[in-house]
Each structure stands twice: as structure tokens, then as C-alpha cells.
Write a protein that holds these residues in place. Sequence first.
Motif, PDB file in Angstrom:
ATOM      1  N   SER A  51       0.862  -1.284  -0.089  1.00 27.69           N
ATOM      2  CA  SER A  51       0.001   0.013  -0.024  1.00 27.69           C
ATOM      3  C   SER A  51       1.115   1.229  -0.002  1.00 27.69           C
ATOM      4  CB  SER A  51      -1.018  -0.045   1.318  1.00 27.69           C
ATOM      5  OG  SER A  51      -1.179   1.305   1.484  1.00 27.69           O
ATOM      6  N   GLN A  52       0.334   2.182  -0.711  1.00 30.52           N
ATOM      7  CA  GLN A  52       1.033   3.459  -0.678  1.00 30.52           C
ATOM      8  C   GLN A  52       0.046   4.582   0.104  1.00 30.52           C
ATOM      9  OE1 GLN A  52       1.960   3.870  -4.847  1.00 30.52           O
ATOM     10  NE2 GLN A  52       4.194   3.429  -4.330  1.00 30.52           N
ATOM     11  N   LEU A  53      -0.808   4.020   0.800  1.00 35.77           N
ATOM     12  CA  LEU A  53      -1.779   5.059   1.418  1.00 35.77           C
ATOM     13  C   LEU A  53      -1.229   5.643   2.626  1.00 35.77           C
ATOM     14  CD1 LEU A  53      -5.084   2.745   1.064  1.00 35.77           C
ATOM     15  CD2 LEU A  53      -4.765   4.822  -0.027  1.00 35.77           C
ATOM     16  N   LEU A  54      -0.072   5.169   3.069  1.00 36.31           N
ATOM     17  CA  LEU A  54       0.404   5.670   4.490  1.00 36.31           C
ATOM     18  C   LEU A  54       1.696   6.378   4.291  1.00 36.31           C
ATOM     19  CD1 LEU A  54       0.027   2.649   7.031  1.00 36.31           C
ATOM     20  CD2 LEU A  54      -1.531   4.913   6.744  1.00 36.31           C
ATOM     21  N   GLY A  55       2.193   6.512   2.749  1.00 38.79           N
ATOM     22  CA  GLY A  55       3.469   7.327   2.509  1.00 38.79           C
ATOM     23  C   GLY A  55       3.915   6.742   1.241  1.00 38.79           C
ATOM     24  N   PRO A  56       5.101   7.277   0.737  1.00 37.75           N
ATOM     25  CA  PRO A  56       5.808   6.579  -0.249  1.00 37.75           C
ATOM     26  C   PRO A  56       6.350   5.094   0.081  1.00 37.75           C
ATOM     27  CG  PRO A  56       6.539   8.776   0.052  1.00 37.75           C
ATOM     28  CD  PRO A  56       5.726   8.661   1.208  1.00 37.75           C
ATOM     29  N   ASN A  57       6.064   4.461  -0.827  1.00 35.67           N
ATOM     30  CA  ASN A  57       6.525   2.900  -0.792  1.00 35.67           C
ATOM     31  C   ASN A  57       6.980   2.512  -1.964  1.00 35.67           C
ATOM     32  OD1 ASN A  57       6.562   0.348  -0.118  1.00 35.67           O
ATOM     33  ND2 ASN A  57       4.538   0.256   0.184  1.00 35.67           N
ATOM     34  N   TRP A  58       8.316   1.869  -2.296  1.00 34.77           N
ATOM     35  CA  TRP A  58       8.591   1.223  -3.461  1.00 34.77           C
ATOM     36  C   TRP A  58       8.206   0.082  -3.877  1.00 34.77           C
ATOM     37  CZ3 TRP A  58      14.238   2.445  -5.903  1.00 34.77           C
ATOM     38  CH2 TRP A  58      14.479   3.927  -5.940  1.00 34.77           C
ATOM     39  N   ILE A  59       7.324  -0.040  -4.734  1.00 36.46           N
ATOM     40  CA  ILE A  59       6.799  -1.598  -5.114  1.00 36.46           C
ATOM     41  C   ILE A  59       7.460  -1.793  -6.559  1.00 36.46           C
ATOM     42  CG2 ILE A  59       4.740  -1.284  -3.788  1.00 36.46           C
ATOM     43  CD1 ILE A  59       3.109  -0.733  -6.324  1.00 36.46           C
ATOM     44  N   ARG A  60       7.982  -0.979  -7.070  1.00 38.31           N
ATOM     45  CA  ARG A  60       8.759  -1.211  -8.518  1.00 38.31           C
ATOM     46  C   ARG A  60       9.818  -0.196  -8.528  1.00 38.31           C
ATOM     47  NH1 ARG A  60       6.353  -4.247 -11.722  1.00 38.31           N
ATOM     48  NH2 ARG A  60       7.959  -3.700 -13.255  1.00 38.31           N
ATOM     49  N   LEU A  61      10.901  -0.589  -9.192  1.00 40.62           N
ATOM     50  CA  LEU A  61      12.016   0.383  -9.575  1.00 40.62           C
ATOM     51  C   LEU A  61      11.479   1.457 -10.459  1.00 40.62           C
ATOM     52  CD1 LEU A  61      14.744  -2.064 -10.666  1.00 40.62           C
ATOM     53  CD2 LEU A  61      14.343  -0.888  -8.064  1.00 40.62           C
ATOM     54  N   PRO A  62      11.737   2.932 -10.008  1.00 38.06           N
ATOM     55  CA  PRO A  62      11.555   3.945 -10.917  1.00 38.06           C
ATOM     56  C   PRO A  62      11.852   3.817 -12.460  1.00 38.06           C
ATOM     57  CG  PRO A  62      13.231   4.677  -9.225  1.00 38.06           C
ATOM     58  CD  PRO A  62      12.738   3.202  -8.862  1.00 38.06           C
ATOM     59  N   ALA A  63      11.325   4.448 -13.254  1.00 35.03           N
ATOM     60  CA  ALA A  63      11.753   4.152 -14.569  1.00 35.03           C
ATOM     61  C   ALA A  63      13.019   5.001 -14.874  1.00 35.03           C
ATOM     62  CB  ALA A  63      10.587   4.945 -15.502  1.00 35.03           C
ATOM     63  N   GLN A  64      13.861   4.611 -15.738  1.00 39.11           N
ATOM     64  CA  GLN A  64      15.074   5.118 -16.077  1.00 39.11           C
ATOM     65  C   GLN A  64      14.873   6.084 -17.431  1.00 39.11           C
ATOM     66  OE1 GLN A  64      18.053   4.895 -14.415  1.00 39.11           O
ATOM     67  NE2 GLN A  64      17.335   3.701 -12.927  1.00 39.11           N
ATOM     68  N   THR A  65      15.501   7.047 -17.516  1.00 42.65           N
ATOM     69  CA  THR A  65      15.114   7.903 -18.579  1.00 42.65           C
ATOM     70  C   THR A  65      16.082   7.212 -19.875  1.00 42.65           C
ATOM     71  OG1 THR A  65      15.422   9.544 -17.298  1.00 42.65           O
ATOM     72  CG2 THR A  65      14.837  10.089 -19.496  1.00 42.65           C
ATOM     73  N   GLY A  66      15.339   6.727 -20.936  1.00 39.81           N
ATOM     74  CA  GLY A  66      16.124   6.324 -22.140  1.00 39.81           C
ATOM     75  C   GLY A  66      16.657   4.917 -21.978  1.00 39.81           C
ATOM     76  N   GLY A  67      16.092   4.313 -20.930  1.00 40.70           N
ATOM     77  CA  GLY A  67      17.031   2.892 -20.735  1.00 40.70           C
ATOM     78  C   GLY A  67      16.169   1.938 -19.777  1.00 40.70           C
ATOM     79  N   ALA A  68      16.718   0.640 -19.628  1.00 38.97           N
ATOM     80  CA  ALA A  68      15.984  -0.255 -18.965  1.00 38.97           C
ATOM     81  C   ALA A  68      16.294   0.167 -17.442  1.00 38.97           C
ATOM     82  CB  ALA A  68      16.182  -1.625 -19.125  1.00 38.97           C
ATOM     83  N   SER A  69      15.324  -0.358 -16.490  1.00 38.65           N
ATOM     84  CA  SER A  69      15.790  -0.185 -14.972  1.00 38.65           C
ATOM     85  C   SER A  69      16.404  -1.344 -14.428  1.00 38.65           C
ATOM     86  CB  SER A  69      14.450   0.074 -14.158  1.00 38.65           C
ATOM     87  OG  SER A  69      13.684   1.103 -14.610  1.00 38.65           O
ATOM     88  N   GLY A  70      16.174  -2.501 -15.000  1.00 36.08           N
ATOM     89  CA  GLY A  70      16.552  -3.630 -14.701  1.00 36.08           C
ATOM     90  C   GLY A  70      15.627  -4.259 -13.394  1.00 36.08           C
ATOM     91  N   VAL A  71      16.090  -5.550 -12.665  1.00 37.03           N
ATOM     92  CA  VAL A  71      15.166  -5.983 -11.668  1.00 37.03           C
ATOM     93  C   VAL A  71      16.188  -5.993 -10.394  1.00 37.03           C
ATOM     94  CG1 VAL A  71      14.382  -8.182 -11.384  1.00 37.03           C
ATOM     95  CG2 VAL A  71      14.005  -7.423 -13.413  1.00 37.03           C
ATOM     96  N   ALA A  72      15.448  -5.826  -9.237  1.00 38.71           N
ATOM     97  CA  ALA A  72      16.176  -5.758  -7.988  1.00 38.71           C
ATOM     98  C   ALA A  72      15.853  -7.178  -7.309  1.00 38.71           C
ATOM     99  CB  ALA A  72      15.638  -4.535  -7.304  1.00 38.71           C
ATOM    100  N   ILE A  73      16.574  -8.022  -7.028  1.00 37.75           N
ATOM    101  CA  ILE A  73      16.463  -9.085  -6.116  1.00 37.75           C
ATOM    102  C   ILE A  73      16.772  -8.696  -4.696  1.00 37.75           C
ATOM    103  CG2 ILE A  73      17.334 -11.420  -5.597  1.00 37.75           C
ATOM    104  CD1 ILE A  73      17.949 -11.785  -8.541  1.00 37.75           C
ATOM    105  N   THR A  74      15.852  -8.775  -3.879  1.00 38.04           N
ATOM    106  CA  THR A  74      16.034  -8.432  -2.505  1.00 38.04           C
ATOM    107  C   THR A  74      16.114  -9.588  -1.589  1.00 38.04           C
ATOM    108  OG1 THR A  74      13.903  -7.853  -2.090  1.00 38.04           O
ATOM    109  CG2 THR A  74      15.096  -6.037  -3.169  1.00 38.04           C
ATOM    110  N   ILE A  75      17.013  -9.550  -0.625  1.00 39.96           N
ATOM    111  CA  ILE A  75      17.077 -10.858   0.143  1.00 39.96           C
ATOM    112  C   ILE A  75      17.192 -10.275   1.682  1.00 39.96           C
ATOM    113  CG2 ILE A  75      18.637 -12.700   0.752  1.00 39.96           C
ATOM    114  CD1 ILE A  75      19.652 -12.412  -2.141  1.00 39.96           C
ATOM    115  N   ASP A  76      15.812 -10.892   2.561  1.00 46.12           N
ATOM    116  CA  ASP A  76      15.630 -10.411   3.806  1.00 46.12           C
ATOM    117  C   ASP A  76      16.100 -11.382   4.988  1.00 46.12           C
ATOM    118  OD1 ASP A  76      14.501  -8.348   2.548  1.00 46.12           O
ATOM    119  OD2 ASP A  76      12.460  -8.667   3.310  1.00 46.12           O
TER     120      ASP A  76
END
Length: 293
Positions: free
Chosen positions: A83-108
Motif C-alpha cells: 500500500s502507498q496509502l500511508l506514505g511513499p513505498n517502492w513497489i517497483r523500481l523507478p523508470a530510467q530515462t532512455g533505458g531499462a531499470s533492471g530487476v532488483a533481487i532483495t534478500i531478507d
Amino acid sequence: MVHLGSAVGEFFGLTLRMNRQGAPARSSLPRRWSPSPLLYGSAAVHVTATAATLALPRVLPWALGAFVANHVALAAAGLWPRSQLLGPNWIRLPAQTGGASGVAITIDDGPDPDVTPQVLSQLAAHHAHATFFCVGVRVERYPDLAREIVSRGHDIENHSQRHRHNFSLLGPGGMSAEISRAQDSILRVTGGSPRFFRAPAGLRNPFLDPVLTRLQLRLASWTRRGLDTVNANADAVYRRLANPLQDGDILLLHDGNAACSRAGKPVILEVLPRLLDALASKQLRPVTLRSAL
Ligand SMILES: [Zn+2]
């Protein structure tokens, strides 16, 4: 309503800003705290219901109903990790200008002395970098492992000091202590400060965003998670994560608290190589969250 918002902002020692951006942005820090529309609405409900009850005591049952409904809405927003109802929250990478963002593997939930070294070897074999959301006490317990993560080019981010299961029930003081102590632990051990925070189990409450703003941390959740702490079926975990893989995805796996497959192997170790192969076949670059700032 604005006046109440200002008072809340002053309570947290922050300056209030009316305009906000819920979507990930590549803007540079620092950011200022501004209440989300849901928090503004909640303030309005409380002020209006209180004023109405003072003016007309017979509306008290309606006012109490409004309070309860509002708190149910706030709790539901906190129980919804993406949810982004309580404040900013990255659920995807921001778009990059003129290129691919890639995929972020996060390990908890690491570092883990048995699993993390094997994860690091698998990542190295694929020339891939990942983001490790580490628990502060585990970083203190395994300092050499934490330093190894960083020396191999990965990022360590903040997953709280103790990974308390009641984290989402803490007040601003308790949340601040859990997050600040993890910042200190990670800085002391690795020499670098996290720039992202992920709440234990992704659960939170309205106090979190002002605390993160004060500490200049960004909240990150995920696009998809494998549920690999509870699901021992590596095929099912892989399908949850990889179906479909798209540019900008943030994927979640666990090196700490990992479930073990039927072969007795931590699920992440069966899933991660398949995932890295799939990314390579789709020409999707594994990146860290920090590289997208
Ligand atoms: Zn966790």
C-alpha cells in the motif's frame, strides 16, 4: 486540517509540505514529510467528529462510528505491505530515462552463516548484485559475513534491529529506536549507512513514514514475493516470482528464516539460480535498489 497536520509535523520535528509524490521518484534526498491523503482525511474525520459531538452531544454514536471506521481503514492500509496509502513505498523500481531499470533481487532476514555464503556464491557465478535487507542484531552477530556482502558489491539495507513481530504496533519512539539502532549497527560493522528500510513482514502503521523521513530512509516493499519462509515448494516459489518477469520488478527472497525444500535445501538456493538464468534469458539486468536512486 492543515493546522492539525502542521502540529503532527512539528511533533516529529519536521517541516510540513503539502505536495507529495507517492510514486518512486529519482529525486535526490533530503525529502520532507508530508501526510498522505489518507492521513489528511483521518485528521479531518477526527476534527469534524469531535467538533460535532461538542456542538451536538446526541451525535456521539455517529462520531464514535466514524472514529472506528477511520481506524479500521488505517489498520488495513498498514496490513497491506504494498500500500502507498500511508506514505511513499517502492513497489517497483523507478523508470530510467532512455533505458531499462533492471530487476532488483532483495534478500531478507540475514545474514545467515549457513545460507548467505552460498547465496553470495550463486550471485557471483551470475555476476549479479542484490540488496540484502539485514537485521541489526544478526549483522552484529556475524560482522565478517556482513562485510563480505558489501565487499562483493551488494548493498545492505535496514530491516530493523530485532525484527520484532509486533513492529507494526509500535509507536513513533519504538519504531525510531528499532530503525536507528539498526542503522548504527550496520554503519559500525560495514562502514556504510542503509538508505532503504523494509518493515518486518511489510507491516506498518502511520507513525513509520515520519520516522523514515527524519532518518532519510526510503520504504521499499516488493513487486512480488516468493513466500519462501513458509512455502517449501521451490517450483511454486519460483513461479510466484517469475510469472512474469518484467523490467522494474522488485523481487523478495529470504536467506534468513528460509524454509527448506524436500531435499533439505533452503528454498532460496534452489530458486535463485533459476531466477538469475531467467533474467539473463530475458536480458533483464539484476540491480540493487540503491542503483536506482
Ligand atoms: Zn523479514
